[in-house]
Design a protein around this motif. Structure first.
Motif, PDB file in Angstrom:
ATOM      1  N   ALA A  86       0.639   0.739  10.908  1.00 18.82           N
ATOM      2  CA  ALA A  86       0.795   0.949  12.357  1.00 18.82           C
ATOM      3  C   ALA A  86       2.272   0.933  12.744  1.00 18.82           C
ATOM      4  O   ALA A  86       2.715   1.742  13.574  1.00 18.82           O
ATOM      5  N   SER A  87       3.048   0.055  12.153  1.00 18.46           N
ATOM      6  CA  SER A  87       4.488  -0.004  12.421  1.00 18.46           C
ATOM      7  C   SER A  87       5.165   1.288  11.959  1.00 18.46           C
ATOM      8  O   SER A  87       6.036   1.827  12.653  1.00 18.46           O
ATOM      9  N   VAL A 137       3.758   4.288  11.717  1.00 15.86           N
ATOM     10  CA  VAL A 137       3.373   5.347  12.654  1.00 15.86           C
ATOM     11  C   VAL A 137       4.181   5.237  13.938  1.00 15.86           C
ATOM     12  O   VAL A 137       4.677   6.235  14.469  1.00 15.86           O
ATOM     13  N   ALA A 138       4.363   4.024  14.443  1.00 14.65           N
ATOM     14  CA  ALA A 138       5.098   3.814  15.693  1.00 14.65           C
ATOM     15  C   ALA A 138       6.564   4.233  15.572  1.00 14.65           C
ATOM     16  O   ALA A 138       7.203   4.572  16.569  1.00 14.65           O
ATOM     17  N   ALA A 139       7.098   4.238  14.355  1.00 11.37           N
ATOM     18  CA  ALA A 139       8.513   4.556  14.146  1.00 11.37           C
ATOM     19  C   ALA A 139       8.763   6.028  13.809  1.00 11.37           C
ATOM     20  O   ALA A 139       9.913   6.424  13.585  1.00 11.37           O
ATOM     21  N   GLU A 154       8.910   8.866  15.483  1.00 12.04           N
ATOM     22  CA  GLU A 154       9.884   9.596  16.304  1.00 12.04           C
ATOM     23  C   GLU A 154      11.306   9.220  15.902  1.00 12.04           C
ATOM     24  O   GLU A 154      12.185  10.076  15.786  1.00 12.04           O
TER      25      GLU A 154
END
Length: 166
Positions: free
Chosen positions: A140-141, A143-145, A147
């Motif tokens: 999840a971390s 995926v969040a990064a 961009e």
């Protein structure tokens, strides 16, 4: 550990106005790689190792703000001039793998898989970045990064463009 079907993957492409052998060598020669890799203002120093299948490379990155990071890369595939695969982890000064220093939940190892393709006017690379055995929280971390990863890789590719043109 996450299921391979749900492991996230980051992909970015870029075309460089240079022949495939030249672009590949910029990635696979430690001296050349140190000249362009990392964010703008970062100086990379190869501490030990080489870039060949089955080898490791330990490097230090000195940021413009004074920060220091170490990385350890395990080269899985070096198939000139078409394919390069390595597993990258944060490390300490002695080459031991350590947790990411700026994210609480980040995969311990990222697989970098790069395909090089000769195209009209140059070389297109397709880079895939895949966490190796991440926990759900690490995935999840990651995926969040994504961009931010686009910006980071784009900056490195800009440096590579300048290096190849020089």
């Amino acid at each position: 550990m996450t299921d391979a079907a749900v492991t996230p993957e980051f992909t970015i492409q870029r075309t460089f106005a240079a022949p495939i052998d030249r672009v590949f060598d910029a990635w696979a020669d430690p001296v050349q790689m140190a000249r362009w890799s990392g964010p703008e203002g970062t100086q990379v120093t190869v501490l030990s190792g080489t870039i060949e299948s089955g080898a490791q490379l330990h490097a230090r990155s000195d940021a413009a703000d004074g920060g220091v990071l170490y990385t350890l890369c395990d080269y899985r595939t070096v198939d000139r001039p078409d394919h390069l695969v390595y597993d990258q982890s944060f490390a300490d000064a002695d080459g031991n793998i350590v947790p990411c220093p700026f994210f609480d939940a980040w995969p311990a190892t990222l697989r970098t898989d790069i395909r090089f393709e000769a195209v009209a006017g140059g070389t297109r690379i397709t880079l895939r970045w895949i966490p190796v055995d991440p926990t759900a929280e690490q995935a999840a971390s990651f995926v969040a990064a994504m961009e931010s990863m686009t910006g980071g890789w784009s900056g490195s590719f800009d440096k590579l463009d300048s290096y190849l043109a020089g």
